[in-house]
Design a protein around this motif. Sequence first.
Motif, PDB file in Angstrom:
ATOM      1  N   ALA A 176       0.846  -1.194   0.000  1.00 19.56           N
ATOM      2  CA  ALA A 176       0.000   0.000   0.000  1.00 19.56           C
ATOM      3  C   ALA A 176       0.883   1.246   0.000  1.00 19.56           C
ATOM      4  CB  ALA A 176      -0.911   0.008   1.224  1.00 19.56           C
ATOM      5  N   LEU A 178       0.885   5.085   0.933  1.00 18.69           N
ATOM      6  CA  LEU A 178       0.122   5.970   1.803  1.00 18.69           C
ATOM      7  C   LEU A 178       0.704   7.377   1.822  1.00 18.69           C
ATOM      8  CD1 LEU A 178      -0.310   3.451   4.784  1.00 18.69           C
ATOM      9  CD2 LEU A 178      -1.755   3.715   2.743  1.00 18.69           C
ATOM     10  N   MET A 183      -3.649  10.755  -4.475  1.00 18.02           N
ATOM     11  CA  MET A 183      -4.381   9.712  -3.747  1.00 18.02           C
ATOM     12  C   MET A 183      -5.168  10.345  -2.600  1.00 18.02           C
ATOM     13  SD  MET A 183      -1.466   6.706  -3.640  1.00 18.02           S
ATOM     14  CE  MET A 183      -2.616   5.372  -3.364  1.00 18.02           C
ATOM     15  N   GLN A 188      -7.560   5.416   0.060  1.00 19.90           N
ATOM     16  CA  GLN A 188      -6.605   4.613   0.820  1.00 19.90           C
ATOM     17  C   GLN A 188      -7.292   3.892   1.974  1.00 19.90           C
ATOM     18  OE1 GLN A 188      -3.984   7.861   1.701  1.00 19.90           O
ATOM     19  NE2 GLN A 188      -2.643   7.476  -0.049  1.00 19.90           N
TER      20      GLN A 188
END
Length: 271
Positions: A176, A178, A183, A188
Motif C-alpha cells: 500500500a 500511503l 491519492m 486509501q
Amino acid sequence: MGDDLDNEWWLTEKEQTEKYADKEQEYDVSNSKGKVKGAGNKKRSYDAVAVVEETSGQVKKKKKPKKKKTEEEEVKESAGQWSDVVASLRDNFKGKIPVIEFEDLILSEENFLPHNEYLNDLSTYLTCTIRKWKKLSASDELKTKSPIVLVITSAAKRAVDLNRQANNFKGKCTSAKLFAKHMKVSEQSKFLSKNKVHFAVGTPNRVSSLIDQDALDITAVKYVILDWNFRDLKKRRMVDIPEIKKDLLNFLKDNVLPTILNGSRLKIGIY
C-alpha cells in the motif's frame, strides 16, 4: 727606536699567521650573522644560516598530516542510530509537553532494530533485520488495516522509490502507498479496510491522518521503518526539513510510543 705595539714580537711568524687567520674567520661569521638578521639583505650564505639556527635553539616542528578517514568510517558516522531518534524527540518536545508525557519519550535500544550501519539498499536492510518475514507474511493472523511493515519517508516520490527497492524483500505480497499525491484519504482507507496489507510505505502526515480516522491500525504493526538517512538534493534528511520533522516526531510521540508503552512488540528500524 719606537715600539711597534701591534707587533706581537714574542710569537713566531707561523703562530702570528695562524692567530690572524682565526680572527679573520671569527669576523666573517659575526659579519654573516648581521647580514642574515638584516631586513635588507637578500643574499644569505648557507653557513651563516646554519649558525643562526644552531645558536637560536629553535627547532622547526613538522606538522603531522591528518589521517584520512576510510570510506567505511565515513559511512558509519553518517548512519543514524536509535539514540539519534530519542535525542530528536526529547530536544523537540522539551518544555512543550507535560513532564509526565516527556518522561515517556525515553526509549531503549531494545525497542529498535539494528540500524543501517553500512547504508545498504532497503531490501538488503530488511532481509538482514527481519528474519521471519516469510513466516509473518504467510500467517493467517494478518488483519486488515494493519500492515506488517510500515515504512515512513519524506515525500511521495521517495515512497514510490522505496516500494520498488523493497521488491526483493517483499516477494509476492500486497503493498500500500500511503501518501497524499494523486491519492485521497478515502481511497486509501477503502483499500486498507478491504485488503490484508503486508507492506506499506507513506509520509508521516498521511499515515497519521489515516490512524486518526481509524483507517490504519498501528497497534498490530510489527515494524516501523524510518527512512532516516536519506538526503534530498539539498542534502537534507527528514529531520532537517521543519514541516516533515514536525509530522514525523508527532507521529512517533502520538502513535508509535504509546503502542510500545502499551506492551506491543513493535520495533523501530533506522534505515
